[in-house]
Every structure is written in structure tokens, then in C-alpha cells.
Design a protein around this motif. Structure first.
Motif, PDB file in Angstrom:
ATOM      1  N   HIS A 228      35.632  38.114  44.605  1.00 24.46           N
ATOM      2  CA  HIS A 228      35.970  37.110  43.597  1.00 24.46           C
ATOM      3  C   HIS A 228      36.291  35.746  44.207  1.00 24.46           C
ATOM      4  O   HIS A 228      37.039  35.672  45.186  1.00 24.46           O
ATOM      5  CB  HIS A 228      37.199  37.544  42.804  1.00 24.46           C
ATOM      6  N   ASP A 254      31.562  36.788  42.178  1.00 32.15           N
ATOM      7  CA  ASP A 254      32.174  35.775  41.332  1.00 32.15           C
ATOM      8  C   ASP A 254      32.158  34.463  42.111  1.00 32.15           C
ATOM      9  O   ASP A 254      32.843  34.324  43.129  1.00 32.15           O
ATOM     10  CB  ASP A 254      33.614  36.193  41.015  1.00 32.15           C
ATOM     11  N   ARG A 294      28.816  36.406  38.390  1.00 35.58           N
ATOM     12  CA  ARG A 294      29.758  35.812  37.430  1.00 35.58           C
ATOM     13  C   ARG A 294      30.033  34.389  37.871  1.00 35.58           C
ATOM     14  O   ARG A 294      30.242  34.131  39.052  1.00 35.58           O
ATOM     15  CB  ARG A 294      31.076  36.589  37.375  1.00 35.58           C
ATOM     16  N   THR A 295      30.029  33.462  36.919  1.00 38.85           N
ATOM     17  CA  THR A 295      30.350  32.083  37.263  1.00 38.85           C
ATOM     18  C   THR A 295      31.255  31.467  36.211  1.00 38.85           C
ATOM     19  O   THR A 295      31.474  32.032  35.134  1.00 38.85           O
ATOM     20  CB  THR A 295      29.079  31.236  37.447  1.00 38.85           C
ATOM     21  N   SER A 397      34.460  43.497  36.547  1.00 41.05           N
ATOM     22  CA  SER A 397      35.794  43.334  37.112  1.00 41.05           C
ATOM     23  C   SER A 397      36.850  43.607  36.040  1.00 41.05           C
ATOM     24  O   SER A 397      36.604  43.384  34.851  1.00 41.05           O
ATOM     25  CB  SER A 397      35.943  41.908  37.647  1.00 41.05           C
ATOM     26  N   ASP A 401      35.620  41.379  32.380  1.00 41.81           N
ATOM     27  CA  ASP A 401      34.236  41.782  32.164  1.00 41.81           C
ATOM     28  C   ASP A 401      34.137  42.941  31.171  1.00 41.81           C
ATOM     29  O   ASP A 401      35.147  43.557  30.819  1.00 41.81           O
ATOM     30  CB  ASP A 401      33.600  42.176  33.502  1.00 41.81           C
TER      31      ASP A 401
END
Length: 435
Positions: A228, A254, A294-295, A397, A401
Motif C-alpha cells: 500500500h 496501491d 488501486r489508485t 484490502s 475494497d
């Protein structure tokens, strides 16, 4: 009346703050105190609030929590209020004047002084190591903080002001903590930092994230490692072969990108441009097949006109991120943007743009989740509620999520099961156990 020898811990904000609270709990318990985390019935001799000071909403939430405790103190239901964390680190002088009800203030890094001031009420003279903690997450899952601080100084961000310069923890210490947590039953490690990409550069003079992740992956009992908060500029490319090689390194990353317009990225002081960002995403997906990214994106930053926002919309459409969060720009005190860039975009426009990209992302999320129907996924069970079990795939996560919901309450939290996905929604999946 408050309960003597009890300490309530209230943890606000991010998972990095939560780890500080968990370390505090461990240290206080070793001194002989009953420590309760995030109780619905706060009644301690001491109440410690670990505050967040990152964005306006978080500040307001922390201040509101302190004010609520002040009322309990007046009623005699608690004895003393202790405040620590990011908000007090940043605004301690002002808060002391405005909130005299608080007995003692600490910042983000000096909270261990509180432990030293307390009488020792334990018969056993136990001294936990600095990294030892009492988990507040489900026992099979833990956050693992590998560094503190940030050297990036993005125009909009107050984190470096609060946390200071980037400081990595030694690899051997992290591995020692990992081994200890495995002994305690942890299977999933969510590796976190303000800036994962810079891990090791201060300690070893080089990127060391790949080495750390590989050594963690080789540690017996580590079932999942999830990464992350990577930074796109100066990304450690040697991490990608490690992610591809090890099955227990989740195919998940992430990485906050914030924007795609060169103009906005330059205004943000992100140290990366559009072409470099697209090349990085292409290389990540090429080297780690099947990875979910993931952003986080931002709307309404100074310099974002309609043209720049259209670029952002197109970016979301073409990249089809598996997971995406976004927020509207809000000026933060003492940041470069607050001092040097005029915040001229109306709040309504910022919110309208935010709503547009989030609606777009919801459609993308639904399509990507529907593509999983019929597939069999390894799922970690988190909890049982009513007749259903709730778990997550390696691509998800905790807390942020999608979950997988299984109509079977005989499953056990912490176990891995194979689940066939039968239904899909934008932010959750439905599945059934596969024998």
C-alpha cells in the motif's frame, strides 16, 4: 464513575495511526493496566485519543471526539484526557488554548513519554520491544508499517509537515516483527508507509523494498503480502519480478497517481509526467500479469480546467483501474499550494467533477467484477454475520475494497477457502464454496 486502572484508547484516521495505538496498548498492558480500544462505553481512568490531522474532515472528527470526551469528564465518567497523534503534532499550541479540558498533549512521536509518567501497576517487570503491539484488527490480518515520513513534498500534502522526513525501519527488525505476528496467528500482512517506493533509500542508500518483500515472502507462515501507498516517481522497478515470482505476494498494488494532466501534475509537484505515468502502468501490468491496481485521484486542484479534467476522465476510462478512490481538492495549511497557488475553482465544480469520475469508476468496477463470475478465487474469511461469511480475495484490502459474501455461516474467520463467484456488484461479490 470512571474505572480505575483502565485506559481507553480511541484511534482516529489511517492504519498507520492504528499501529501506533496498538504499540501503545501493548506498552500500557505491560505496566499492568486494563486497556480497551475503541469502546462503545468509554469509562477509563485515562482516555487517550490518537488524532488524525490529514484533511479537514479528519481534523473535525478528531476535535469532535475530544469535545465529547470533555463532557464525559465533566460528568465524572472519565478522569483524564490525553491527546496524541497527527492533529496535536501539527496544531498543539492552538489546541492547548482552545481545549483546556485536555490534561496532557503529545505529538505523533513523543507519546511514549505518557507511558513513562504512569505508575507501574504490574507485578511482572516486562519491557516489550518498541515494535511489539496488541492487534486490534482480526487476529489473522495485520498492518505492517515499514517506514515513517515522506520526502516528496507534493504541493497539496501536509504529511511531510506532520511526520517529517522519510525514515525506514531496518529489514531485520521488520522480519522479526513479521515472525512474531505469524506466531500470534497472522496470515495476511498489509504493508504500509507514507511512501513505499522510497523504502531503504535513507538506511541503505538504495531501494530495498524488493529485498524486504522477497524475504517476507520466504518467511514460513506468511500467506499474503499486500502493498500500500507506493509513489509513482522513482518507483522501485526491481519489485515487479518479486511480485510476479511469489504466490504469497498479492497481485495488488496501491499507488496514488492523483492526476494525469502534465499541467496539473507539475502544479502538484509530483515529479512525474503523463508519459512517464502511462509507461509505468504499462510496465507494471506487463511484468506482473493479472495485477490489480488501486489508485487515488484528485479533482479541482489549481490549474485543472475543463481540458485537464477531460484528460483525467479519459485516463479513468482507458486505464480501467480495478480499485479507485478520489477526492476534491481542499487547501491544507502551510502546504506549497496553500502558500503559492490560488484556489479559484468553485467547490461545486470540484464536487461535480468528483461525482463524474466516481460514477464512471462504479460502472468500470461492475464490469470488472462481472468478468470474475464463474472463476474460482482463494478467499480469506474475515467474519461471520448472521447466515453469511464475509471474506476477501488477494485483490482486496481490508476496509476499502470489495468483499466476497458467502451464504455459509459454518466457515471460520482466518481460514482460506476456494469460492466460485456467482454474482457481481460494483463493490461486492457473491460466491459459493467449492469443495
Amino acid at each position: 464513575m470512571y474505572k480505575k486502572n483502565r485506559i481507553d484508547i480511541i484511534s482516529m484516521g489511517c492504519s498507520k495511526n492504528l499501529i501506533d495505538s496498538e504499540r501503545l496498548i501493548r506498552q500500557l498492558a505491560a505496566k499492568g493496566y486494563e486497556v480497551v480500544h475503541d469502546s462503545d462505553n468509554v469509562c477509563g481512568e485515562y482516555v487517550v485519543v490518537n488524532t488524525c490531522g490529514f484533511i479537514a474532515d479528519a481534523k473535525e472528527e478528531s476535535i469532535s471526539a475530544i469535545l465529547d470526551l470533555s463532557e464525559l469528564k465533566e460528568e465524572g465518567k472519565i478522569n483524564k484526557i490525553i491527546v496524541m497523534g497527527c492533529l496535536s503534532q501539527r496544531y498543539m499550541d492552538e489546541l492547548k488554548e482552545e481545549m483546556p479540558e485536555v490534561d496532557v498533549w503529545y505529538g505523533k512521536f513523543d507519546w511514549k513519554n505518557f507511558i513513562q509518567t504512569l505508575p507501574d501497576r504490574s507485578a511482572e517487570k516486562e519491557t516489550p520491544k518498541s515494535w511489539e503491539r496488541t492487534l486490534t484488527t482480526p487476529p489473522h490480518s495485520a498492518y505492517l508499517k515499514i517506514s515513517e515520513g515522506c520526502n516528496r513534498f507534493c504541493a497539496f500534502c501536509a504529511i511531510p509537515i506532520i511526520t517529517g522526513r522519510h525514515t525506514s525501519r531496518p529489514i531485520e527488525e521488520i522480519l522479526e516483527e513479521t515472525t512474531q505476528l505469524v506466531k500470534e496467528g497472522v496470515k495476511e500482512f498489509n504493508v504500509i508507509a507514507q511512501d513505499l517506493s522510497s523504502y531503504g533509500t535513507d538506511l541503505y542508500g538504495r531501494h530495498a523494498l524488493a529485498e524486504l518483500v522477497e524475504r517476507m515472502a520466504q518467511t514460513e507462515g506468511v500467506e499474503w503480502i499486500r502493498l500500500h501507498y507506493a509513489y509513482p516517481s522513482d518507483f522501485p522497478m526491481d519489485l515487479l519480478p518479486v511480485m510476479a515470482k511469489y504466490d504469497n505476494v498479492c497481485k495488488y498494488l496501491d499507488i496514488a497517481l492523483q492526476h494525469i494532466s502534465d499541467k496539473v501534475l507539475d502544479n502538484m509537484r509530483r515529479h512525474i509526467n503523463k508519459k512517464q505515468t502511462l509507461n509505468l502502468l504499462e510496465e507494471i501490468r506487463k511484468q506482473v500479469p493479472g495485477i490489480r491496481i488501486r489508485t487515488t485521484l484528485m479533482t479541482g486542484f489549481p490549474g485543472e480546467g475543463e481540458k485537464e479534467f477531460d484528460e483525467l476522465v479519459d485516463f479513468v476510462k482507458t486505464q480501467r483501474f480495478d480499485r479507485m478512490g478520489a477526492f476534491a481538492y481542499c487547501e491544507e495549511d502551510d502546504t506549497f499550494a496553500a502558500k503559492n497557488l490560488e484556489d479559484t475553482i468553485p467547490e461545486g465544480i470540484k464536487q461535480k467533477r468528483l461525482d463524474k469520475i466516481m460514477r464512471l469508476q462504479e460502472d468500470i468496477s461492475l464490469e470488472l467484477n462481472e468478468a470474475m463470475i464463474g472463476s474460482v478465487q482463494k478467499v480469506l474469511i474475515d467474519r461471520i454475520e448472521g447466515d453469511s461469511a464475509f471474506g476477501r480475495t488477494q485483490y482486496d484490502s481490508p476496509e476499502v475494497d470489495p468483499e466476497v459474501i458467502i451464504n455459509d455461516n459454518s466457515l471460520i474467520p482466518g481460514e482460506f477457502v476456494n469460492v466460485r463467484i456467482t454474482e457481481a456488484y460494483p463493490f461486492e461479490l457473491i460466491g459459493e464454496i467449492v469443495d
